[in-house]
Scaffold this motif. Structure first.
Motif, PDB file in Angstrom:
ATOM      1  N   MET A 121       0.847  -1.188   0.000  1.00 36.85           N
ATOM      2  CA  MET A 121       0.000   0.000   0.000  1.00 36.85           C
ATOM      3  C   MET A 121       0.882   1.236   0.000  1.00 36.85           C
ATOM      4  O   MET A 121       1.922   1.265   0.654  1.00 36.85           O
ATOM      5  CB  MET A 121      -0.895   0.036   1.243  1.00 36.85           C
ATOM      6  CG  MET A 121      -1.648   1.355   1.436  1.00 36.85           C
ATOM      7  SD  MET A 121      -2.652   1.420   2.945  1.00 36.85           S
ATOM      8  CE  MET A 121      -4.119   0.556   2.369  1.00 36.85           C
ATOM      9  N   THR A 122       0.445   2.255  -0.701  1.00 37.13           N
ATOM     10  CA  THR A 122       0.978   3.603  -0.536  1.00 37.13           C
ATOM     11  C   THR A 122      -0.178   4.454  -0.033  1.00 37.13           C
ATOM     12  O   THR A 122      -1.266   4.426  -0.617  1.00 37.13           O
ATOM     13  CB  THR A 122       1.545   4.164  -1.850  1.00 37.13           C
ATOM     14  OG1 THR A 122       2.650   3.339  -2.254  1.00 37.13           O
ATOM     15  CG2 THR A 122       2.028   5.591  -1.687  1.00 37.13           C
ATOM     16  N   SER A 123       0.062   5.152   1.057  1.00 38.24           N
ATOM     17  CA  SER A 123      -0.984   5.904   1.738  1.00 38.24           C
ATOM     18  C   SER A 123      -0.574   7.366   1.889  1.00 38.24           C
ATOM     19  O   SER A 123       0.578   7.665   2.195  1.00 38.24           O
ATOM     20  CB  SER A 123      -1.203   5.284   3.124  1.00 38.24           C
ATOM     21  OG  SER A 123      -2.102   6.028   3.884  1.00 38.24           O
ATOM     22  N   THR A 124      -1.528   8.256   1.690  1.00 35.84           N
ATOM     23  CA  THR A 124      -1.318   9.676   1.925  1.00 35.84           C
ATOM     24  C   THR A 124      -2.229  10.096   3.068  1.00 35.84           C
ATOM     25  O   THR A 124      -3.433   9.805   3.045  1.00 35.84           O
ATOM     26  CB  THR A 124      -1.641  10.500   0.661  1.00 35.84           C
ATOM     27  OG1 THR A 124      -0.911   9.965  -0.436  1.00 35.84           O
ATOM     28  CG2 THR A 124      -1.285  11.954   0.846  1.00 35.84           C
ATOM     29  N   LEU A 125      -1.645  10.761   4.059  1.00 39.22           N
ATOM     30  CA  LEU A 125      -2.389  11.166   5.242  1.00 39.22           C
ATOM     31  C   LEU A 125      -2.301  12.669   5.427  1.00 39.22           C
ATOM     32  O   LEU A 125      -1.268  13.283   5.145  1.00 39.22           O
ATOM     33  CB  LEU A 125      -1.827  10.465   6.482  1.00 39.22           C
ATOM     34  CG  LEU A 125      -1.890   8.944   6.378  1.00 39.22           C
ATOM     35  CD1 LEU A 125      -0.500   8.371   6.321  1.00 39.22           C
ATOM     36  CD2 LEU A 125      -2.693   8.362   7.491  1.00 39.22           C
ATOM     37  N   MET A 126      -3.377  13.246   5.922  1.00 40.49           N
ATOM     38  CA  MET A 126      -3.442  14.671   6.197  1.00 40.49           C
ATOM     39  C   MET A 126      -3.335  14.882   7.706  1.00 40.49           C
ATOM     40  O   MET A 126      -4.036  14.222   8.487  1.00 40.49           O
ATOM     41  CB  MET A 126      -4.777  15.237   5.699  1.00 40.49           C
ATOM     42  CG  MET A 126      -4.999  16.697   6.018  1.00 40.49           C
ATOM     43  SD  MET A 126      -6.562  17.333   5.338  1.00 40.49           S
ATOM     44  CE  MET A 126      -7.763  16.416   6.278  1.00 40.49           C
ATOM     45  N   VAL A 127      -2.461  15.792   8.112  1.00 45.82           N
ATOM     46  CA  VAL A 127      -2.326  16.146   9.519  1.00 45.82           C
ATOM     47  C   VAL A 127      -3.452  17.119   9.857  1.00 45.82           C
ATOM     48  O   VAL A 127      -3.674  18.102   9.145  1.00 45.82           O
ATOM     49  CB  VAL A 127      -0.944  16.788   9.787  1.00 45.82           C
ATOM     50  CG1 VAL A 127      -0.815  17.174  11.261  1.00 45.82           C
ATOM     51  CG2 VAL A 127       0.176  15.835   9.375  1.00 45.82           C
ATOM     52  N   VAL A 128      -4.174  16.823  10.932  1.00 47.12           N
ATOM     53  CA  VAL A 128      -5.335  17.614  11.328  1.00 47.12           C
ATOM     54  C   VAL A 128      -5.107  18.164  12.736  1.00 47.12           C
ATOM     55  O   VAL A 128      -4.741  17.422  13.639  1.00 47.12           O
ATOM     56  CB  VAL A 128      -6.620  16.744  11.304  1.00 47.12           C
ATOM     57  CG1 VAL A 128      -7.821  17.542  11.758  1.00 47.12           C
ATOM     58  CG2 VAL A 128      -6.840  16.136   9.945  1.00 47.12           C
ATOM     59  N   ARG A 129      -5.375  19.457  12.896  1.00 42.36           N
ATOM     60  CA  ARG A 129      -5.275  20.098  14.212  1.00 42.36           C
ATOM     61  C   ARG A 129      -6.502  20.977  14.412  1.00 42.36           C
ATOM     62  O   ARG A 129      -6.946  21.650  13.492  1.00 42.36           O
ATOM     63  CB  ARG A 129      -4.032  20.977  14.292  1.00 42.36           C
ATOM     64  CG  ARG A 129      -2.753  20.201  14.403  1.00 42.36           C
ATOM     65  CD  ARG A 129      -1.574  21.156  14.624  1.00 42.36           C
ATOM     66  NE  ARG A 129      -0.354  20.423  14.822  1.00 42.36           N
ATOM     67  CZ  ARG A 129       0.421  19.979  13.830  1.00 42.36           C
ATOM     68  NH1 ARG A 129       0.092  20.211  12.591  1.00 42.36           N
ATOM     69  NH2 ARG A 129       1.513  19.312  14.102  1.00 42.36           N
ATOM     70  N   GLY A 130      -7.029  20.951  15.621  1.00 46.46           N
ATOM     71  CA  GLY A 130      -8.099  21.873  15.991  1.00 46.46           C
ATOM     72  C   GLY A 130      -9.426  21.644  15.311  1.00 46.46           C
ATOM     73  O   GLY A 130     -10.240  22.551  15.226  1.00 46.46           O
ATOM     74  N   ARG A 131      -9.673  20.440  14.836  1.00 52.51           N
ATOM     75  CA  ARG A 131     -10.948  20.151  14.192  1.00 52.51           C
ATOM     76  C   ARG A 131     -11.832  19.384  15.171  1.00 52.51           C
ATOM     77  O   ARG A 131     -11.444  18.334  15.675  1.00 52.51           O
ATOM     78  CB  ARG A 131     -10.741  19.340  12.920  1.00 52.51           C
ATOM     79  CG  ARG A 131     -12.048  19.238  12.146  1.00 52.51           C
ATOM     80  CD  ARG A 131     -11.957  18.904  10.727  1.00 52.51           C
ATOM     81  NE  ARG A 131     -11.059  19.726   9.949  1.00 52.51           N
ATOM     82  CZ  ARG A 131     -10.715  19.407   8.729  1.00 52.51           C
ATOM     83  NH1 ARG A 131     -11.190  18.314   8.160  1.00 52.51           N
ATOM     84  NH2 ARG A 131      -9.906  20.168   8.038  1.00 52.51           N
ATOM     85  N   GLU A 132     -13.004  19.929  15.435  1.00 52.00           N
ATOM     86  CA  GLU A 132     -13.915  19.323  16.394  1.00 52.00           C
ATOM     87  C   GLU A 132     -14.254  17.888  16.017  1.00 52.00           C
ATOM     88  O   GLU A 132     -14.551  17.577  14.864  1.00 52.00           O
ATOM     89  CB  GLU A 132     -15.216  20.149  16.453  1.00 52.00           C
ATOM     90  CG  GLU A 132     -16.163  19.687  17.546  1.00 52.00           C
ATOM     91  CD  GLU A 132     -17.404  20.563  17.634  1.00 52.00           C
ATOM     92  OE1 GLU A 132     -18.443  20.034  18.068  1.00 52.00           O
ATOM     93  OE2 GLU A 132     -17.333  21.753  17.280  1.00 52.00           O
ATOM     94  N   GLY A 133     -14.175  17.002  17.004  1.00 47.43           N
ATOM     95  CA  GLY A 133     -14.529  15.600  16.798  1.00 47.43           C
ATOM     96  C   GLY A 133     -13.411  14.754  16.223  1.00 47.43           C
ATOM     97  O   GLY A 133     -13.592  13.548  16.056  1.00 47.43           O
ATOM     98  N   ILE A 134     -12.278  15.343  15.899  1.00 48.02           N
ATOM     99  CA  ILE A 134     -11.157  14.570  15.360  1.00 48.02           C
ATOM    100  C   ILE A 134      -9.954  14.801  16.252  1.00 48.02           C
ATOM    101  O   ILE A 134      -9.303  15.843  16.203  1.00 48.02           O
ATOM    102  CB  ILE A 134     -10.833  14.969  13.904  1.00 48.02           C
ATOM    103  CG1 ILE A 134     -12.045  14.723  13.022  1.00 48.02           C
ATOM    104  CG2 ILE A 134      -9.630  14.187  13.396  1.00 48.02           C
ATOM    105  CD1 ILE A 134     -11.867  15.154  11.591  1.00 48.02           C
ATOM    106  N   THR A 135      -9.702  13.818  17.120  1.00 46.18           N
ATOM    107  CA  THR A 135      -8.550  13.887  18.017  1.00 46.18           C
ATOM    108  C   THR A 135      -7.867  12.538  18.044  1.00 46.18           C
ATOM    109  O   THR A 135      -8.518  11.504  17.852  1.00 46.18           O
ATOM    110  CB  THR A 135      -8.962  14.260  19.453  1.00 46.18           C
ATOM    111  OG1 THR A 135      -9.896  13.286  19.930  1.00 46.18           O
ATOM    112  CG2 THR A 135      -9.580  15.641  19.509  1.00 46.18           C
ATOM    113  N   GLY A 136      -6.540  12.558  18.269  1.00 45.54           N
ATOM    114  CA  GLY A 136      -5.687  11.374  18.403  1.00 45.54           C
ATOM    115  C   GLY A 136      -6.324  10.139  18.005  1.00 45.54           C
ATOM    116  O   GLY A 136      -6.087   9.059  18.002  1.00 45.54           O
TER     117      GLY A 136
END
Length: 149
Positions: free
Chosen positions: A134-149
């Motif tokens: 697999m090759t995967s692309t991920l987006m780093v997310v900060r400060g978005r409600e409902g999306i934590t660790g």
């Protein structure tokens, strides 16, 4: 980059993995966490197969996606979360084995976008056999409600 020697990084990844109902449903376990590399293993279960009795491509993809995502968690700050925004899977050999190992490794860390590569292996009596990549692309997310660790 995170200091993977820090027990905090390990614990954050373990806690996040424990919240994944999908991985629990598959019977997957987190077996390795190191800088830029995470491994997930799962036992063979007939409930995870397709009509020919081999591990279903969706199961393989889900496990590789999680392995790549958690590898990315080893290189982001504690206040960041991640979302997969794209992946490509190559199914290389039938998923036949007693156990399966899915390894995610960071190819290119970044502050906004991270690229990871994953490999899936069937483990049985002989040497482990590569069954998928697999090759995967991920987006780093900060400060978005409902999306934590």
């Amino acid at each position: 980059m995170s200091d993977i020697g820090s027990e905090d990084v390990h614990e954050r990844i373990r806690q996040s993995f424990a919240r994944q109902g999908a991985m629990e449903t598959l019977g997957a376990e987190l077996t390795r966490i190191s800088q830029g590399v995470v491994e997930i293993e799962l036992p063979f279960d007939v409930k995870l197969t397709q009509q020919h009795g081999i591990l279903h491509a969706g199961v393989i993809s889900a496990a590789l996606d999680s392995a790549c995502s958690y590898a990315a968690y080893t290189v982001v700050a504690a206040d960041a979360s991640l979302l997969t925004i794209e992946f490509k899977v190559n199914l290389l050999s039938p998923g036949r084995g007693d156990r399966f190992l899915f390894r995610g490794e960071i190819t290119k860390p970044g502050s906004t976008i991270i690229v990871a590569d994953g490999r899936g292996y069937a483990v049985g009596d002989g040497p482990a056999k590569l069954i998928a990549s697999m090759t995967s692309t991920l987006m780093v997310v900060r400060g978005r409600e409902g999306i934590t660790g």
